[in-house]
Design a protein around this motif. Structure first.
Motif, short mmCIF file in Angstrom:
data_model
loop_
_atom_site.label_atom_id
_atom_site.label_comp_id
_atom_site.label_asym_id
_atom_site.label_seq_id
_atom_site.Cartn_x
_atom_site.Cartn_y
_atom_site.Cartn_z
N LYS A 155 0.81 -1.21 0.00
CA LYS A 155 0.00 0.00 0.00
C LYS A 155 0.85 1.27 0.00
CE LYS A 155 -3.92 -2.14 2.40
NZ LYS A 155 -4.82 -2.07 3.59
N THR A 156 2.08 1.17 0.50
CA THR A 156 2.91 2.36 0.65
C THR A 156 4.27 2.17 -0.02
OG1 THR A 156 3.97 1.65 2.72
CG2 THR A 156 1.82 2.75 2.90
N SER A 220 -0.81 11.56 -10.19
CA SER A 220 -1.88 10.97 -9.41
C SER A 220 -3.26 11.11 -10.04
CB SER A 220 -1.90 11.58 -8.00
OG SER A 220 -2.06 12.99 -8.06
N GLN A 234 1.12 4.75 -1.71
CA GLN A 234 1.05 5.96 -0.89
C GLN A 234 2.44 6.48 -0.54
OE1 GLN A 234 -1.06 5.42 2.80
NE2 GLN A 234 -0.44 7.40 3.60
N ASP A 236 4.01 7.70 1.96
CA ASP A 236 3.75 7.80 3.40
C ASP A 236 4.78 8.63 4.16
OD1 ASP A 236 5.19 5.40 2.50
OD2 ASP A 236 5.41 4.92 4.62
#
Length: 303
Positions: A155-156, A220, A234, A236
């Motif tokens: 996810k990151t 994005s 992401q 992060d």
């Protein structure tokens, strides 16, 4: 791709500004004429065309003013200088670009602080007003295929760092020369065992889909993201600065037409990242007419 020498860049800016000026003669308020009360500019890519049309339709719908569209002007410096010279009254910009390219500030990850400094800097240095953000950022995005993200539970970018040595990255020609690339590599300690493959931006997503590369640097709000099973990892640790979209307007214009400020403030927070992706896809992927796409969107927002 090597960057153009500074003198060459400035020459191009001057030539483009002269071409803008030749299209219409200035009025007493410093605007271009051509049958309109004010002039909206935009940079030379699809999202800017959409945003320029969005601003134009909103002003036309909420005021009795006529708007001249001067889209596809060129890059940031061309639009900024056209604004300062009074050839245009407003154009859509991104806070990160204003922060680094115009105000010459170093990368900062704090979204609110970047907006605050851009708003204050533009008011003090240029007598320009920065309107409230439209609701989305168009920042750099590191993207992988959906099946890869799901199988590795990614996810990151922090999570992806351990897999980077095994991956073939694909980047646009200029991305590796930008400060954002250096920030990303340093922040996440990315170790590219294979040299990133440099290619035309239009080929990045095709290469990712065909598994020729495993990681690409896009934007994005790219419309292609909605077409395929791609996942944005992401950022992060905030390696990339915020790029909130917002209208930049001449204070002289707002003083002459205060209703423009009210109309633009009504757009604050109205465009989400997913919605901007979809609008880009409708224009680029389905070849829809920009005016109709924007009109439909504004109606959906009761604007």
């Amino acid at each position: 791709m090597k960057r153009k020498p500074f003198l060459v860049q400035m020459l191009l800016v001057i030539i483009l500004l002269l071409s803008i000026a030749s299209c219409a003669s200035p009025t007493d308020s410093g605007n271009s004429g051509g049958g309109g009360n004010l002039v909206i500019g935009a940079k030379s890519f699809t999202e800017q065309d959409i945003l320029g049309e969005l601003l134009a339709q909103q002003i036309e719908a909420k005021t009795d003013l006529k708007v001249v569209r001067r889209l596809q002007l060129g890059d940031t410096l061309v639009c900024h200088n056209a604004l300062l010279s009074g050839q245009i009254d407003l154009y859509p910009e991104y806070t990160g670009t204003a922060f680094s390219t115009i105000l010459k500030q170093k990368t900062l990850g704090d979204v609110k602080e970047v907006y605050r400094q851009v708003k204050e800097g533009y008011a003090q240095q240029f007598n320009l007003a920065v309107m409230p953000p439209l609701g989305f950022q168009n920042t750099f995005a590191m993207i992988v295929r959906g099946d890869v993200a799901r199988s590795l539970n990614l996810k990151t970018l922090s999570q992806a760092a351990q897999y980077v040595p095994q991956w073939q990255a694909g980047f646009g020609y200029e991305f590796t020369e930008r400060q954002e690339y250096a920030n990303m590599v340093k922040t996440y300690d990315f170790k590219f065992t294979k040299a990133p493959r440099l290619m035309n931006l239009g080929l990045l997503y095709r290469a990712l889909l065909q598994k020729q590369v495993d990681l690409v640097a896009g934007n994005s709000t790219d419309g292609q993201i909605t077409r395929s099973d791609f996942v944005i990892l992401q950022d992060d640790r905030q390696a990339f600065p915020p790029y909130e979209a917002a209208a930049i307007v001449r204070e002289a214009t707002l003083q002459k037409y205060p209703q423009v400020r009210t109309a633009l403030e009504q757009l604050a927070g109205k465009v989400s990242p997913d919605e901007m992706q979809h609008l880009n896809y409708l224009v680029e992927g389905e070849l829809r007419d920009i005016k109709e796409v924007v009109q439909t969107f504004l109606k959906s927002k009761n604007l």
